[in-house]
Design a protein around this motif. Structure first.
Motif, PDB file in Angstrom:
ATOM      1  N   GLY A   4      -1.965   3.605  -1.232  1.00 38.71           N
ATOM      2  CA  GLY A   4      -1.554   4.874  -1.780  1.00 38.71           C
ATOM      3  C   GLY A   4      -1.219   4.816  -3.250  1.00 38.71           C
ATOM      4  N   LEU A   5      -1.423   3.651  -3.879  1.00 37.07           N
ATOM      5  CA  LEU A   5      -1.152   3.511  -5.304  1.00 37.07           C
ATOM      6  C   LEU A   5      -2.445   3.501  -6.113  1.00 37.07           C
ATOM      7  N   VAL A   6      -3.188   2.412  -6.008  1.00 42.71           N
ATOM      8  CA  VAL A   6      -4.366   2.210  -6.849  1.00 42.71           C
ATOM      9  C   VAL A   6      -5.536   1.757  -5.984  1.00 42.71           C
ATOM     10  N   SER A   7      -6.733   2.263  -6.264  1.00 45.41           N
ATOM     11  CA  SER A   7      -7.954   1.827  -5.589  1.00 45.41           C
ATOM     12  C   SER A   7      -8.963   1.362  -6.633  1.00 45.41           C
ATOM     13  N   VAL A   8      -9.633   0.259  -6.322  1.00 42.71           N
ATOM     14  CA  VAL A   8     -10.687  -0.265  -7.183  1.00 42.71           C
ATOM     15  C   VAL A   8     -11.998  -0.242  -6.408  1.00 42.71           C
ATOM     16  N   ASP A   9     -12.994   0.441  -6.945  1.00 40.64           N
ATOM     17  CA  ASP A   9     -14.319   0.540  -6.319  1.00 40.64           C
ATOM     18  C   ASP A   9     -14.239   1.097  -4.909  1.00 40.64           C
ATOM     19  N   LYS A  10     -13.257   1.889  -4.637  1.00 45.33           N
ATOM     20  CA  LYS A  10     -13.144   2.565  -3.342  1.00 45.33           C
ATOM     21  C   LYS A  10     -12.685   3.983  -3.637  1.00 45.33           C
ATOM     22  N   ARG A  29     -19.635   4.187  -3.818  1.00 40.04           N
ATOM     23  CA  ARG A  29     -19.643   5.034  -2.629  1.00 40.04           C
ATOM     24  C   ARG A  29     -18.416   5.938  -2.594  1.00 40.04           C
ATOM     25  N   GLY A  30     -18.654   7.207  -2.391  1.00 43.83           N
ATOM     26  CA  GLY A  30     -17.580   8.176  -2.333  1.00 43.83           C
ATOM     27  C   GLY A  30     -17.460   9.030  -3.574  1.00 43.83           C
ATOM     28  N   LEU A  31     -18.066   8.591  -4.678  1.00 41.06           N
ATOM     29  CA  LEU A  31     -17.965   9.364  -5.914  1.00 41.06           C
ATOM     30  C   LEU A  31     -18.700  10.701  -5.818  1.00 41.06           C
ATOM     31  N   ALA A  32     -19.716  10.756  -4.992  1.00 37.98           N
ATOM     32  CA  ALA A  32     -20.514  11.980  -4.891  1.00 37.98           C
ATOM     33  C   ALA A  32     -20.074  12.879  -3.743  1.00 37.98           C
ATOM     34  N   SER A  33     -19.040  12.505  -3.021  1.00 38.32           N
ATOM     35  CA  SER A  33     -18.632  13.295  -1.862  1.00 38.32           C
ATOM     36  C   SER A  33     -17.976  14.602  -2.285  1.00 38.32           C
ATOM     37  N   ALA A  34     -18.078  15.575  -1.429  1.00 36.73           N
ATOM     38  CA  ALA A  34     -17.441  16.894  -1.626  1.00 36.73           C
ATOM     39  C   ALA A  34     -17.852  17.540  -2.937  1.00 36.73           C
ATOM     40  N   ARG A 380     -10.172  -2.026   7.601  1.00 35.79           N
ATOM     41  CA  ARG A 380      -8.921  -2.312   6.922  1.00 35.79           C
ATOM     42  C   ARG A 380      -9.258  -2.804   5.533  1.00 35.79           C
ATOM     43  N   ASP A 381      -9.028  -1.969   4.549  1.00 30.75           N
ATOM     44  CA  ASP A 381      -9.496  -2.230   3.199  1.00 30.75           C
ATOM     45  C   ASP A 381      -8.414  -2.785   2.295  1.00 30.75           C
ATOM     46  N   THR A 382      -7.441  -3.482   2.859  1.00 28.15           N
ATOM     47  CA  THR A 382      -6.381  -4.036   2.039  1.00 28.15           C
ATOM     48  C   THR A 382      -6.151  -5.483   2.392  1.00 28.15           C
ATOM     49  N   ASP A 383      -5.645  -6.240   1.424  1.00 29.38           N
ATOM     50  CA  ASP A 383      -5.243  -7.623   1.625  1.00 29.38           C
ATOM     51  C   ASP A 383      -3.846  -7.796   1.057  1.00 29.38           C
ATOM     52  N   ASN A 384      -2.999  -8.538   1.760  1.00 31.66           N
ATOM     53  CA  ASN A 384      -1.611  -8.680   1.374  1.00 31.66           C
ATOM     54  C   ASN A 384      -1.416  -9.882   0.473  1.00 31.66           C
ATOM     55  N   LEU A 385      -0.488  -9.742  -0.437  1.00 33.79           N
ATOM     56  CA  LEU A 385      -0.021 -10.872  -1.230  1.00 33.79           C
ATOM     57  C   LEU A 385       1.440 -11.075  -0.912  1.00 33.79           C
ATOM     58  N   SER A 406     -10.622  -1.911  -1.812  1.00 37.36           N
ATOM     59  CA  SER A 406     -11.923  -2.192  -2.429  1.00 37.36           C
ATOM     60  C   SER A 406     -13.015  -1.949  -1.414  1.00 37.36           C
ATOM     61  N   SER A 407     -14.183  -1.616  -1.914  1.00 40.79           N
ATOM     62  CA  SER A 407     -15.317  -1.390  -1.020  1.00 40.79           C
ATOM     63  C   SER A 407     -16.014  -2.693  -0.733  1.00 40.79           C
TER      64      SER A 407
END
Length: 436
Positions: A4-10, A29-34, A380-385, A406-407
């Motif tokens: 919910g903060l920052v997305s890179v290439d997603k 992917r997703g840039l052309a949606s809606a 699941r498009d996240t990885d924890n640090l 990330s995508s």
């Protein structure tokens, strides 16, 4: 980062800021949606911002935030879980993958994270040396808590010559076929330097398809139209969409006139498992590389790093002109960054290698026994640090757990290309050869 903060290439709703590393289709992917991008501020390089309206006509230009290589921007965000304000500073680092490609370094209340995107910093290259210095200056001695790394060629057997060396090899192949038409497989963006080198070395124009010519002009390349043309009668060399360089298309072209195909690709090997393909004749001895596939166990490959093999048949060549870092370059990058931990951004390739397998000793958490495969392709498009200890001995607070969206970076484009009807029909298995 925290979801919910920052997305890179997603590019889907839910984040407060979005970052695009470069304009290859597997990252957009997703840039052309809606009907066009409306979800929030979109950071990218000035070059990418110049190309975006042509690729995505519905995009809201007021949301674009061009960030030049070496420049930084400050973000004021709000934690979705606690509503507390968060400060984040992002710096754009030249990736040298294709025009406009960037890495992103994030520093602030959530620690320090580097997203490499696709990149190639060739050893001994002046541009790569300058890009490395930009990164070191931006880090200012800080430790990268989490590195998302381009692990496309993360295997010790995959070391490619510098791109200028391969470009000269390609020129020599074309010179050795003076009576042949030549088709070169390229993407919609990238390898411009290669085409310019070929044109200048052979003193000839190069044909490109109309959309590719538009991209060249938007990049400020050949605005006087002295190098690239859309008229086939003016040259025997054509740069075509890479998916159209197939056995079938070359056989058809050779019924009209002698033609060779060249695939400048970072995959100069042949899959031993490929069915119905005869091995090329006259190959020099090859090394055997065994890579861990995601679903098929070990995949064995033949690879000769000194003499790139012919691909398909006598009419087609592949040369290791790669825009992704090879293994020695990845190792040098890891030695430069020395992150706390590293995760590969390519998780769905037919030949997946976890970078921790080879580079764990270059991570400060090297004692952790973790060979997990990223699961971004499973919903699941996240990885924890988790909390790490910095060089100054301080511990990152528990709330500084970092996530990034990330995508996945590898998908077959065959079905979509067939639907668009631009290019020759090819078999799905051939797309493996098309990774640049």
């Amino acid at each position: 980062m925290e979801e919910g903060l920052v997305s890179v290439d997603k590019f889907s709703a839910g984040s407060q800021a979005y970052f695009l590393t470069h304009l290859h289709q597997d990252h957009t992917r997703g840039l052309a949606s809606a009907g066009g991008w409306r979800h929030g501020p979109l950071y990218c390089s000035p070059t990418t911002a110049r190309l975006l309206p042509a690729r995505f006509p519905g995009i809201d230009a007021s949301l674009l935030r061009p960030l030049a290589p070496g420049a930084s921007a400050s973000l004021s965000l709000s934690s979705p879980t606690s509503d507390r304000p968060l400060s984040l500073r992002v710096t754009a680092i030249p990736a040298l993958h294709c025009p406009g490609s960037l890495m992103y370094l994030f520093r602030g209340d959530l620690g320090c994270m580097l997203y490499s995107g696709d990149f190639r910093w060739e050893l001994g290259c002046d541009r790569a040396r300058r890009a490395k210095q930009v990164l070191l200056d931006a880090l200012a001695g800080d430790t990268v808590d989490l590195l998302y790394l381009d692990n496309t060629y993360c295997h010790p057997s995959l070391n490619f010559p510098p791109r200028p060396v391969v470009a000269e090899q390609m020129v020599n192949i074309i010179r050795a076929h003076p009576d042949h038409e030549v088709i070169i497989g390229v993407d919609t963006l990238g390898k411009e330097d290669l085409l310019l080198y070929i044109s200048r070395a052979l003193q000839t124009k190069i044909w490109v398809w109309p959309q590719r010519l538009q991209t060249m002009h938007l990049l400020g390349i050949d605005e006087n139209r002295k190098i690239f043309t859309t008229q086939t009668s003016l040259t025997r060399i054509r740069a075509v969409p890479r998916y159209s360089v197939t056995i079938e298309s070359l056989e058809a072209l050779n019924t009209v006139c002698p033609t060779i195909g060249i695939m400048p690709s970072g995959i100069p090997w042949l899959l031993k498992r490929s069915e119905g393909k005869a091995k090329p004749k006259g190959r020099s001895p090859a090394k055997s590389a065994r890579c861990k596939g995601r679903d098929e166990g070990l995949i064995e490959m033949d690879y000769d790093p000194l003499s790139p093999p012919k691909l398909f048949d006598k009419n087609s060549y592949t040369l290791p002109y790669s825009e992704h870092a090879c293994f020695s370059e990845l190792e040098d990058f890891m030695q430069t960054v020395r992150p706390s931990t590293v995760i590969g951004i390519v998780s769905t390739s037919f030949c997946y290698v976890n970078p921790r397998h080879h580079f764990r000793h270059l991570c400060s958490d090297s004692g952790v026994n973790d060979d997990r495969t990223p699961i971004k392709n499973k919903g699941r498009d996240t990885d924890n640090l988790t909390s790490k200890r910095r060089r100054n001995g301080s511990v990152i607070p528990e709330e500084r757990k970092v996530r990034i969206s990330s995508s996945t970076l590898y998908r077959s484009k065959v079905k979509r290309k067939r639907k668009e009807g631009c290019g020759a029909r090819i078999n799905d298995t051939e797309e493996l050869i098309g990774v640049a």
